[in-house]
Write an enzyme that holds these catalytic residues in place. Sequence first.
Site, PDB file in Angstrom:
ATOM      1  N   ASP A 137       6.873 -78.028  23.076  1.00 53.23           N
ATOM      2  CA  ASP A 137       7.256 -76.486  23.186  1.00 53.23           C
ATOM      3  C   ASP A 137       6.590 -75.709  24.185  1.00 53.23           C
ATOM      4  OD1 ASP A 137       7.729 -74.545  20.350  1.00 53.23           O
ATOM      5  OD2 ASP A 137       6.892 -73.482  22.185  1.00 53.23           O
ATOM      6  N   ILE A 138       7.342 -74.907  24.768  1.00 51.11           N
ATOM      7  CA  ILE A 138       7.279 -74.240  26.101  1.00 51.11           C
ATOM      8  C   ILE A 138       6.095 -73.192  26.035  1.00 51.11           C
ATOM      9  CG2 ILE A 138       8.923 -72.198  25.943  1.00 51.11           C
ATOM     10  CD1 ILE A 138       9.793 -73.048  28.783  1.00 51.11           C
ATOM     11  N   HIS A 189      15.177 -77.490  14.244  1.00 50.83           N
ATOM     12  CA  HIS A 189      13.978 -78.118  14.910  1.00 50.83           C
ATOM     13  C   HIS A 189      12.701 -78.129  13.850  1.00 50.83           C
ATOM     14  CE1 HIS A 189      14.198 -73.768  15.802  1.00 50.83           C
ATOM     15  NE2 HIS A 189      12.691 -73.862  16.036  1.00 50.83           N
ATOM     16  N   HIS A 201       8.729 -78.237  14.045  1.00 50.35           N
ATOM     17  CA  HIS A 201       7.507 -77.946  14.734  1.00 50.35           C
ATOM     18  C   HIS A 201       6.538 -79.049  14.203  1.00 50.35           C
ATOM     19  CE1 HIS A 201       8.407 -73.852  16.509  1.00 50.35           C
ATOM     20  NE2 HIS A 201       9.459 -73.998  15.470  1.00 50.35           N
TER      21      HIS A 201
HETATM   22  P1  AMP Z   1      11.672 -70.997  16.035  1.00 50.17           P
HETATM   23  O1  AMP Z   1      10.857 -69.783  16.193  1.00 50.17           O
HETATM   24  O2  AMP Z   1      11.458 -71.899  14.898  1.00 50.17           O
HETATM   25  O3  AMP Z   1      13.138 -70.948  16.445  1.00 50.17           O
HETATM   26  O4  AMP Z   1      11.049 -71.745  17.367  1.00 50.17           O
HETATM   27  C1  AMP Z   1      11.568 -72.022  18.568  1.00 50.17           C
HETATM   28  C2  AMP Z   1      10.754 -72.550  19.309  1.00 50.17           C
HETATM   29  O5  AMP Z   1      11.282 -72.762  20.709  1.00 50.17           O
HETATM   30  C3  AMP Z   1       9.406 -71.521  19.901  1.00 50.17           C
HETATM   31  O6  AMP Z   1       8.154 -72.093  19.690  1.00 50.17           O
HETATM   32  C4  AMP Z   1       9.511 -71.367  21.378  1.00 50.17           C
HETATM   33  O7  AMP Z   1       8.201 -71.569  22.084  1.00 50.17           O
HETATM   34  C5  AMP Z   1      10.306 -72.866  21.900  1.00 50.17           C
HETATM   35  N1  AMP Z   1      11.082 -72.897  22.926  1.00 50.17           N
HETATM   36  C6  AMP Z   1      12.028 -71.768  23.361  1.00 50.17           C
HETATM   37  N2  AMP Z   1      12.630 -72.166  24.596  1.00 50.17           N
HETATM   38  C7  AMP Z   1      12.086 -73.380  24.922  1.00 50.17           C
HETATM   39  C8  AMP Z   1      12.166 -74.471  25.943  1.00 50.17           C
HETATM   40  N3  AMP Z   1      13.121 -74.397  26.820  1.00 50.17           N
HETATM   41  N4  AMP Z   1      11.511 -75.782  25.961  1.00 50.17           N
HETATM   42  C9  AMP Z   1      10.885 -75.867  25.039  1.00 50.17           C
HETATM   43  N5  AMP Z   1      10.572 -74.936  23.941  1.00 50.17           N
HETATM   44  C10 AMP Z   1      11.302 -73.908  24.022  1.00 50.17           C
END
Ligand code: AMP
Length: 114
Positions: free
Chosen positions: A30-31, A100, A102
């Site tokens: 995760d970023i 996704h 986590h």
């Molecule tokens: P959600 O709130 O469950 O939709 O989680 C989306 C997740 O994607 C968040 O934890 C973000 O930090 C992560 N995220 C967004 N853009 C990226 C990216 N380019 N690379 C990796 N993780 C990302």
Amino acid sequence: MNDCLFCKIIAGEIPSEKVYEDDQVTAFRDINPVAPTHILIIPNKHIASINELTSDDETLVGHLFTTARDLAKQEGISESGYRLIINVGPDGGQVIYHLHLHLIGGQKMRHPMG
Ligand code: AMP
Ligand code: ZN
């Protein structure tokens, strides 16, 4: 799904720190990690959310979880513990509409469920 961020990550069009990939799933860090280990595990096929799952996806969803188990072991957090979280829809905190899982661990995390 041309404008899906996670589809672009799978395709390698957007950089990510991939930790695992096979013909069904991809996992990357995760970023914006909320703990020392924060990995997202996603199906390679675009599924917007849990709401869009069909019975054909049951094996795939099982594979998301066994991949999470294996990555937890690889990260050294199998015994200390971790959380597996899937956010669904606006009230569930879903921001990216590509399913996704986590994988979060490495320290105890504050969470509404305790
Ligand atoms: P959600 O709130 O469950 O939709 O989680 C989306 C997740 O994607 C968040 O934890 C973000 O930090 C992560 N995220 C967004 N853009 C990226 C990216 N380019 N690379 C990796 N993780 C990302
Ligand atoms: Zn997608």
